[in-house]
Design a protein around this motif. Structure first.
Motif, PDB file in Angstrom:
ATOM      1  N   ARG A   9       0.876  -1.171   0.000  1.00 53.06           N
ATOM      2  CA  ARG A   9       0.000   0.000   0.000  1.00 53.06           C
ATOM      3  C   ARG A   9       0.914   1.222   0.000  1.00 53.06           C
ATOM      4  O   ARG A   9       1.904   1.262   0.729  1.00 53.06           O
ATOM      5  CB  ARG A   9      -0.885  -0.015   1.239  1.00 53.06           C
ATOM      6  N   VAL A  10       0.595   2.214  -0.812  1.00 53.18           N
ATOM      7  CA  VAL A  10       1.467   3.378  -0.996  1.00 53.18           C
ATOM      8  C   VAL A  10       0.758   4.640  -0.520  1.00 53.18           C
ATOM      9  O   VAL A  10      -0.335   4.960  -0.990  1.00 53.18           O
ATOM     10  CB  VAL A  10       1.885   3.533  -2.474  1.00 53.18           C
ATOM     11  N   SER A  11       1.400   5.341   0.428  1.00 51.70           N
ATOM     12  CA  SER A  11       0.905   6.625   0.920  1.00 51.70           C
ATOM     13  C   SER A  11       1.940   7.703   0.620  1.00 51.70           C
ATOM     14  O   SER A  11       3.129   7.493   0.839  1.00 51.70           O
ATOM     15  CB  SER A  11       0.683   6.574   2.439  1.00 51.70           C
ATOM     16  N   VAL A 121       9.323  11.133  -7.602  1.00 46.61           N
ATOM     17  CA  VAL A 121       8.822   9.786  -7.310  1.00 46.61           C
ATOM     18  C   VAL A 121       7.311   9.811  -7.078  1.00 46.61           C
ATOM     19  O   VAL A 121       6.591   8.936  -7.567  1.00 46.61           O
ATOM     20  CB  VAL A 121       9.574   9.182  -6.096  1.00 46.61           C
ATOM     21  N   VAL A 122       6.814  10.808  -6.357  1.00 47.33           N
ATOM     22  CA  VAL A 122       5.367  10.902  -6.141  1.00 47.33           C
ATOM     23  C   VAL A 122       4.662  11.175  -7.467  1.00 47.33           C
ATOM     24  O   VAL A 122       3.613  10.580  -7.743  1.00 47.33           O
ATOM     25  CB  VAL A 122       5.025  11.975  -5.079  1.00 47.33           C
ATOM     26  N   ARG A 123       5.226  12.036  -8.314  1.00 48.84           N
ATOM     27  CA  ARG A 123       4.626  12.268  -9.645  1.00 48.84           C
ATOM     28  C   ARG A 123       4.543  10.960 -10.424  1.00 48.84           C
ATOM     29  O   ARG A 123       3.520  10.659 -11.044  1.00 48.84           O
ATOM     30  CB  ARG A 123       5.427  13.301 -10.436  1.00 48.84           C
ATOM     31  N   GLN A 124       5.629  10.167 -10.409  1.00 44.86           N
ATOM     32  CA  GLN A 124       5.615   8.876 -11.103  1.00 44.86           C
ATOM     33  C   GLN A 124       4.525   7.970 -10.528  1.00 44.86           C
ATOM     34  O   GLN A 124       3.828   7.284 -11.276  1.00 44.86           O
ATOM     35  CB  GLN A 124       6.973   8.183 -10.963  1.00 44.86           C
ATOM     36  N   GLY A 125       4.399   7.972  -9.203  1.00 40.63           N
ATOM     37  CA  GLY A 125       3.376   7.150  -8.566  1.00 40.63           C
ATOM     38  C   GLY A 125       1.976   7.581  -8.948  1.00 40.63           C
ATOM     39  O   GLY A 125       1.116   6.748  -9.242  1.00 40.63           O
ATOM     40  N   LEU A 126       1.740   8.898  -8.971  1.00 36.89           N
ATOM     41  CA  LEU A 126       0.422   9.403  -9.354  1.00 36.89           C
ATOM     42  C   LEU A 126       0.130   9.108 -10.825  1.00 36.89           C
ATOM     43  O   LEU A 126      -0.967   8.660 -11.167  1.00 36.89           O
ATOM     44  CB  LEU A 126       0.332  10.904  -9.079  1.00 36.89           C
ATOM     45  N   GLN A 127       1.104   9.347 -11.688  1.00 38.34           N
ATOM     46  CA  GLN A 127       0.891   9.113 -13.115  1.00 38.34           C
ATOM     47  C   GLN A 127       0.736   7.630 -13.433  1.00 38.34           C
ATOM     48  O   GLN A 127       0.059   7.269 -14.387  1.00 38.34           O
ATOM     49  CB  GLN A 127       2.017   9.751 -13.928  1.00 38.34           C
ATOM     50  N   GLY A 128       1.338   6.771 -12.614  1.00 41.84           N
ATOM     51  CA  GLY A 128       1.206   5.335 -12.815  1.00 41.84           C
ATOM     52  C   GLY A 128       0.059   4.717 -12.031  1.00 41.84           C
ATOM     53  O   GLY A 128      -0.079   3.495 -11.996  1.00 41.84           O
ATOM     54  N   ALA A 129      -0.766   5.547 -11.397  1.00 43.17           N
ATOM     55  CA  ALA A 129      -1.891   5.080 -10.569  1.00 43.17           C
ATOM     56  C   ALA A 129      -1.419   4.099  -9.500  1.00 43.17           C
ATOM     57  O   ALA A 129      -2.064   3.091  -9.222  1.00 43.17           O
ATOM     58  CB  ALA A 129      -2.989   4.474 -11.445  1.00 43.17           C
ATOM     59  N   LEU A 130      -0.289   4.414  -8.872  1.00 45.67           N
ATOM     60  CA  LEU A 130       0.313   3.544  -7.860  1.00 45.67           C
ATOM     61  C   LEU A 130       0.165   4.093  -6.443  1.00 45.67           C
ATOM     62  O   LEU A 130       0.630   3.458  -5.492  1.00 45.67           O
ATOM     63  CB  LEU A 130       1.802   3.343  -8.175  1.00 45.67           C
ATOM     64  N   VAL A 131      -0.447   5.264  -6.284  1.00 46.22           N
ATOM     65  CA  VAL A 131      -0.605   5.875  -4.970  1.00 46.22           C
ATOM     66  C   VAL A 131      -2.010   5.570  -4.456  1.00 46.22           C
ATOM     67  O   VAL A 131      -3.002   5.880  -5.111  1.00 46.22           O
ATOM     68  CB  VAL A 131      -0.353   7.400  -5.028  1.00 46.22           C
ATOM     69  N   ASP A 132      -2.072   4.954  -3.277  1.00 45.47           N
ATOM     70  CA  ASP A 132      -3.350   4.578  -2.687  1.00 45.47           C
ATOM     71  C   ASP A 132      -3.928   5.667  -1.791  1.00 45.47           C
ATOM     72  O   ASP A 132      -5.140   5.725  -1.577  1.00 45.47           O
ATOM     73  CB  ASP A 132      -3.174   3.302  -1.860  1.00 45.47           C
ATOM     74  N   GLU A 133      -3.050   6.519  -1.261  1.00 51.01           N
ATOM     75  CA  GLU A 133      -3.478   7.592  -0.364  1.00 51.01           C
ATOM     76  C   GLU A 133      -2.513   8.762  -0.556  1.00 51.01           C
ATOM     77  O   GLU A 133      -1.314   8.608  -0.403  1.00 51.01           O
ATOM     78  CB  GLU A 133      -3.430   7.086   1.077  1.00 51.01           C
TER      79      GLU A 133
END
Length: 178
Positions: A9-11, A121-133
């Motif tokens: 889970r990614v926050s 890294v957060v931008r990559q997570g958001l663009q890859g739909a990898l951020v849960d919170e």
């Protein structure tokens, strides 16, 4: 045999100006100093750090926090995404690769809740739909320029699930994928 990929889970937990910057020019964070009065309980940082078993950050963020007089992460494992060589540090490891791949590797290594930090890294997570919170602290200031959090469209909408006005004037909003 399942081909399903597993990941922790990614926050993500970030402060940003009203005009969308997480740092000023050159990575400057001095604009956040007037807002350091909120406690870890008020911001939720203490709870996040207690529940996250791993911290994953980008190299620029690592370089900034490494220069602070105090290492904030104790003995919590910190993984730094980088392509540049770095000096070893206790409880810190360095990895290369796509964020989704690294998350899968961390899952296999036992990570279940990851705190993602650092603009790129957060931008990559958001663009890859990898951020849960996504926990954002809207700071009542505009910077005009600096390091933006959002660059380009996100693959899906984010919906606010809670908001709190802190004594300092920061507004904490927790978002989850819609």
């Amino acid at each position: 045999m399942s081909t399903e990929l597993h990941r922790p889970r990614v926050s993500a937990f970030l402060a940003l100006s009203l005009d969308g910057f997480i740092a000023g020019e050159g990575g400057d964070l001095a604009w956040l100093e007037p807002y350091n009065g909120d406690s870890q309980e008020e911001t939720g940082y203490g709870a996040l750090m207690a529940s996250a078993d791993t911290l994953l950050m980008g190299r620029n963020t690592y370089d900034i926090v490494s220069a602070f007089p105090e290492w904030f992460y104790g003995d919590k494992p910190v993984v730094v995404l980088t392509h540049r060589p770095a000096a070893p540090r206790e409880h810190v490891s360095f990895r290369q690769g796509a964020l989704a791949q690294v998350l899968d590797e961390l899952w296999l290594a036992g990570s279940r809740h990851l705190y993602l930090d650092g603009g790129e890294v957060v931008r990559q997570g958001l663009q890859g739909a990898l951020v849960d919170e996504l926990i954002l602290f809207w700071v009542p200031i505009t910077l005009g320029r600096g390091v933006p959090l959002f660059a380009g469209p996100l693959p899906g909408a984010l919906r606010p699930v809670s908001s709190t006005v802190l004594p300092s004037g920061l507004v904490r909003v927790v978002y989850q994928p819609a």
